[in-house]
Design a protein around this motif. Structure first.
Motif, mmCIF file in Angstrom:
data_model
loop_
_atom_site.group_PDB
_atom_site.id
_atom_site.type_symbol
_atom_site.label_atom_id
_atom_site.label_comp_id
_atom_site.label_asym_id
_atom_site.label_seq_id
_atom_site.Cartn_x
_atom_site.Cartn_y
_atom_site.Cartn_z
ATOM 1 N N LEU A 112 90.913 81.731 112.264
ATOM 2 C CA LEU A 112 90.760 80.574 113.129
ATOM 3 C C LEU A 112 90.418 79.323 112.325
ATOM 4 C CD1 LEU A 112 90.629 79.413 115.995
ATOM 5 C CD2 LEU A 112 88.230 80.132 116.078
ATOM 6 N N VAL A 113 89.550 79.475 111.333
ATOM 7 C CA VAL A 113 89.187 78.347 110.470
ATOM 8 C C VAL A 113 90.423 77.823 109.750
ATOM 9 C CG1 VAL A 113 87.871 77.689 108.412
ATOM 10 C CG2 VAL A 113 86.798 79.095 110.182
ATOM 11 N N LYS A 114 91.248 78.731 109.226
ATOM 12 C CA LYS A 114 92.471 78.329 108.521
ATOM 13 C C LYS A 114 93.455 77.651 109.473
ATOM 14 C CE LYS A 114 92.327 82.237 105.337
ATOM 15 N NZ LYS A 114 93.023 83.486 104.978
ATOM 16 N N ASP A 115 93.663 78.277 110.654
ATOM 17 C CA ASP A 115 94.607 77.715 111.623
ATOM 18 C C ASP A 115 94.194 76.312 112.045
ATOM 19 O OD1 ASP A 115 95.814 80.194 111.489
ATOM 20 O OD2 ASP A 115 95.308 80.794 113.536
ATOM 21 N N ARG A 116 92.905 76.162 112.338
ATOM 22 C CA ARG A 116 92.395 74.860 112.796
ATOM 23 C C ARG A 116 92.539 73.801 111.702
ATOM 24 N NH1 ARG A 116 92.583 71.926 116.733
ATOM 25 N NH2 ARG A 116 90.983 70.375 116.903
ATOM 26 N N SER A 117 92.184 74.181 110.500
ATOM 27 C CA SER A 117 92.280 73.267 109.368
ATOM 28 C C SER A 117 93.722 72.832 109.146
ATOM 29 C CB SER A 117 91.733 73.957 108.117
ATOM 30 O OG SER A 117 91.917 73.149 106.996
ATOM 31 N N PHE A 118 94.662 73.782 109.216
ATOM 32 C CA PHE A 118 96.083 73.469 109.029
ATOM 33 C C PHE A 118 96.563 72.484 110.088
ATOM 34 C CE2 PHE A 118 100.574 74.092 109.795
ATOM 35 C CZ PHE A 118 101.109 74.090 108.512
ATOM 36 N N CYS A 119 96.209 72.754 111.347
ATOM 37 C CA CYS A 119 96.655 71.887 112.440
ATOM 38 C C CYS A 119 96.048 70.490 112.335
ATOM 39 C CB CYS A 119 96.335 72.534 113.787
ATOM 40 S SG CYS A 119 97.398 73.960 114.134
ATOM 41 N N ARG A 164 103.968 84.984 119.163
ATOM 42 C CA ARG A 164 104.833 84.748 118.004
ATOM 43 C C ARG A 164 104.210 85.349 116.755
ATOM 44 N NH1 ARG A 164 104.392 78.398 118.612
ATOM 45 N NH2 ARG A 164 102.264 79.162 118.377
ATOM 46 N N ARG A 165 105.025 85.502 115.735
ATOM 47 C CA ARG A 165 104.550 86.066 114.465
ATOM 48 C C ARG A 165 103.442 85.212 113.851
ATOM 49 N NH1 ARG A 165 109.170 87.776 110.817
ATOM 50 N NH2 ARG A 165 108.669 89.859 111.489
ATOM 51 N N GLU A 166 103.520 83.887 114.005
ATOM 52 C CA GLU A 166 102.527 82.998 113.389
ATOM 53 C C GLU A 166 101.228 82.874 114.191
ATOM 54 O OE1 GLU A 166 105.503 80.201 115.508
ATOM 55 O OE2 GLU A 166 105.581 82.078 114.412
ATOM 56 N N ASP A 167 101.183 83.448 115.382
ATOM 57 C CA ASP A 167 99.956 83.398 116.181
ATOM 58 C C ASP A 167 98.929 84.394 115.624
ATOM 59 O OD1 ASP A 167 101.211 81.581 117.857
ATOM 60 O OD2 ASP A 167 101.866 83.118 119.271
ATOM 61 N N THR A 168 97.663 84.024 115.661
ATOM 62 C CA THR A 168 96.592 84.919 115.228
ATOM 63 C C THR A 168 96.088 85.658 116.460
ATOM 64 O OG1 THR A 168 95.968 83.436 113.428
ATOM 65 C CG2 THR A 168 94.324 85.031 114.132
ATOM 66 N N PHE A 169 96.212 86.976 116.435
ATOM 67 C CA PHE A 169 95.886 87.818 117.587
ATOM 68 C C PHE A 169 94.805 88.808 117.188
ATOM 69 C CE2 PHE A 169 97.333 91.950 119.703
ATOM 70 C CZ PHE A 169 96.541 91.757 120.820
ATOM 71 N N ALA A 170 93.738 88.894 117.995
ATOM 72 C CA ALA A 170 92.641 89.797 117.643
ATOM 73 C C ALA A 170 91.910 90.286 118.882
ATOM 74 C CB ALA A 170 91.661 89.096 116.708
ATOM 75 N N ARG A 171 91.279 91.437 118.713
ATOM 76 C CA ARG A 171 90.373 91.955 119.734
ATOM 77 C C ARG A 171 88.987 91.460 119.357
ATOM 78 N NH1 ARG A 171 89.264 98.361 121.059
ATOM 79 N NH2 ARG A 171 87.937 98.018 122.888
ATOM 80 N N ILE A 172 88.359 90.714 120.264
ATOM 81 C CA ILE A 172 87.070 90.104 119.934
ATOM 82 C C ILE A 172 85.894 90.737 120.687
ATOM 83 C CG2 ILE A 172 88.071 87.917 119.204
ATOM 84 C CD1 ILE A 172 87.257 86.809 121.998
ATOM 85 N N GLY A 173 86.178 91.662 121.579
ATOM 86 C CA GLY A 173 85.131 92.353 122.328
ATOM 87 C C GLY A 173 85.689 93.649 122.889
ATOM 88 N N ASP A 174 84.862 94.423 123.593
ATOM 89 C CA ASP A 174 85.332 95.709 124.123
ATOM 90 C C ASP A 174 86.579 95.562 124.979
ATOM 91 O OD1 ASP A 174 83.373 97.111 122.855
ATOM 92 O OD2 ASP A 174 82.060 97.292 124.609
ATOM 93 N N SER A 176 88.171 92.369 125.516
ATOM 94 C CA SER A 176 88.665 90.992 125.409
ATOM 95 C C SER A 176 89.399 90.743 124.099
ATOM 96 C CB SER A 176 87.519 89.997 125.585
ATOM 97 O OG SER A 176 86.516 90.228 124.628
ATOM 98 N N PHE A 177 90.363 89.824 124.197
ATOM 99 C CA PHE A 177 91.214 89.450 123.076
ATOM 100 C C PHE A 177 91.227 87.935 122.945
ATOM 101 C CE2 PHE A 177 92.822 93.402 124.787
ATOM 102 C CZ PHE A 177 93.006 94.178 123.647
ATOM 103 N N ALA A 178 91.676 87.463 121.793
ATOM 104 C CA ALA A 178 91.833 86.026 121.589
ATOM 105 C C ALA A 178 93.120 85.772 120.818
ATOM 106 C CB ALA A 178 90.642 85.459 120.820
ATOM 107 N N LEU A 179 93.712 84.629 121.106
ATOM 108 C CA LEU A 179 94.906 84.175 120.402
ATOM 109 C C LEU A 179 94.656 82.764 119.908
ATOM 110 C CD1 LEU A 179 97.821 85.292 122.745
ATOM 111 C CD2 LEU A 179 97.637 85.848 120.335
ATOM 112 N N SER A 180 94.969 82.521 118.648
ATOM 113 C CA SER A 180 94.946 81.176 118.078
ATOM 114 C C SER A 180 96.403 80.761 117.959
ATOM 115 C CB SER A 180 94.271 81.199 116.703
ATOM 116 O OG SER A 180 94.453 79.963 116.051
ATOM 117 N N LEU A 181 96.754 79.681 118.646
ATOM 118 C CA LEU A 181 98.150 79.254 118.741
ATOM 119 C C LEU A 181 98.340 77.928 118.018
ATOM 120 C CD1 LEU A 181 98.470 79.942 122.576
ATOM 121 C CD2 LEU A 181 99.096 81.505 120.725
ATOM 122 N N MET A 182 98.897 77.992 116.818
ATOM 123 C CA MET A 182 99.158 76.763 116.072
ATOM 124 C C MET A 182 100.413 76.098 116.635
ATOM 125 S SD MET A 182 98.171 77.523 112.117
ATOM 126 C CE MET A 182 99.673 78.346 111.700
#
Length: 197
Positions: A112-119, A164-174, A176-182
């Motif tokens: 997320l830090v990398k994605d945000r910084s890039f954007c 998409r392939r470039e999206d960051t996808f993760a399980r963040i809780g039991d 719950s999931f999160a996606l970072s979409l650049m």
């Protein structure tokens, strides 16, 4: 690499500094054996060590000296490269949730830090989606851990199939999931959220 400490026409240790500053890891980690004059000049050898020298060979030397050092450091370098490769594999495994094969919370926060910084650097939009499995606690309580794990796995597969392939996808809780979409504004994020839902 065997390097003369005082090469004609170069700054002392300049070659060594360029090797250690290389962006390619295999070059930056090369063993560099510095050839020094027979006199023991501690200051220049200390400067070479600080610049990243691996070892020293004193003049005068013979072919056996060079071959011995080359064999010793080549073996060490190869083992170190193998260890780095294994560490990279282990680091990747530590960042994956075993139940869903999605990234885990630590992975997400790191990316997320990398994605945000890039954007921010490129003036691009950046959106976050948080997705929760409906009634996860009730499924866990009434149907058990196996059923809850299956439900989470099905949701993970549905999300993976839509992002998409470039999206960051993760399980963040039991449940719950999160996606970072650049490069995705709020409208695009809403469309993707609806497709996933």
């Amino acid at each position: 690499v065997f390097a003369e400490q005082n090469l004609p026409g170069t700054e002392s240790n300049a070659l060594l500094c360029r090797i250690r500053a290389a962006t390619e890891e295999r070059i930056a980690n090369l063993p560099v054996i510095v050839i020094t004059s027979g006199e023991r000049n501690e200051a220049s050898r200390r400067a070479a060590m600080e610049a990243g020298a691996t070892d020293f060979v004193l003049k005068p030397f013979d072919a056996v000296d060079l071959l011995t050092r080359a064999r010793a450091w080549t073996g060490t370098s190869q083992r170190a490269a193998l260890l780095r490769e294994h560490n990279n594999v282990l680091r990747a495994l530590v960042m994956i949730d075993p139940d869903t094969r999605a990234g885990n919370r630590d992975y997400f926060l790191q990316e997320l830090v990398k994605d945000r910084s890039f954007c921010q650097r490129h003036g691009a939009p950046h959106s976050l989606l948080c997705i929760s499995v409906d009634n996860h606690e009730r499924i866990l309580r009434e149907q058990g851990r196996v059923a809850a794990r299956e439900a989470v796995g099905l949701v993970a597969d549905a999300i993976r199939g839509k992002c998409r392939r470039e999206d960051t996808f993760a399980r963040i809780g039991d449940g719950s999931f999160a996606l970072s979409l650049m490069h995705t504004g709020h409208i695009g994020a809403r469309v993707l959220a609806e497709r996933i839902r």
